[in-house]
Design an enzyme around this catalytic site. Structure first.
Site, short mmCIF file in Angstrom:
data_model
loop_
_atom_site.label_atom_id
_atom_site.label_comp_id
_atom_site.label_asym_id
_atom_site.label_seq_id
_atom_site.Cartn_x
_atom_site.Cartn_y
_atom_site.Cartn_z
N LYS A 246 -25.84 75.60 120.19
CA LYS A 246 -24.75 75.30 119.26
C LYS A 246 -24.52 76.46 118.31
O LYS A 246 -23.37 76.83 118.04
CB LYS A 246 -25.05 74.03 118.46
CG LYS A 246 -23.95 73.66 117.47
CD LYS A 246 -24.33 72.45 116.64
CE LYS A 246 -23.22 71.97 115.75
NZ LYS A 246 -22.86 72.81 114.65
N LYS B 146 -21.04 76.85 107.20
CA LYS B 146 -22.38 76.24 107.33
C LYS B 146 -23.03 76.71 108.63
O LYS B 146 -24.21 77.09 108.64
CB LYS B 146 -22.27 74.72 107.31
CG LYS B 146 -23.59 73.99 107.53
CD LYS B 146 -23.42 72.50 107.69
CE LYS B 146 -22.76 72.06 108.96
NZ LYS B 146 -23.49 72.24 110.20
#
Length: 127
Positions: free
Chosen positions: A5, A73
């Site tokens: 990811k 983030k």
């Protein structure tokens, strides 16, 4: 899975940044960015990011699909992982700083394609 990811998000963020830079270059260089966008479809640059996020940039439509604050983030997490591994990722670091500046400028709720707004702020038109 988690590392995959992060790899994905770092590549997505970097690709969005280069699409924004390319369209800004076309815009400021006097070309019609929409025609440049269309002309490059089908070549090596063509991708879902080129098609979808490029079109959002052309339309100045930054309705969030992936808000910039979440992109930040993810780039921050990827850069922290790189640091743990002793890696120097200069492109990732630059992209992370661009998204940080975008969020700091108040555009964190906008779609990450709104990065072109930050690049425009970094390159004001002469008065």
């Amino acid at each position: 899975g988690e590392l995959s990811k992060l790899v994905n998000q770092l590549i997505v963020a970097s690709t969005i940044a280069t699409v924004a830079e390319g369209l800004l270059l076309a815009e400021r260089g006097g070309a019609d960015p929409a025609k440049v966008h269309e002309a490059l479809m089908g070549g090596f640059v063509d991708s879902p990011i080129w098609r979808q996020h490029g079109q959002r940039m052309l339309n100045n439509d930054f309705t969030p699909g992936g808000p910039a604050k979440w992109q930040l983030k993810d780039t921050r997490t990827a850069m922290a992982q790189a640091q743990k591994l002793g890696l120097n990722l200069p492109v990732g670091s630059l992209v992370d700083s661009l998204f940080a500046a975008m969020v700091e400028a108040g555009d964190g709720e906008l779609d990450h394609a709104g990065l072109i707004r930050q690049l425009r702020r970094n390159n004001p038109l002469p008065e």
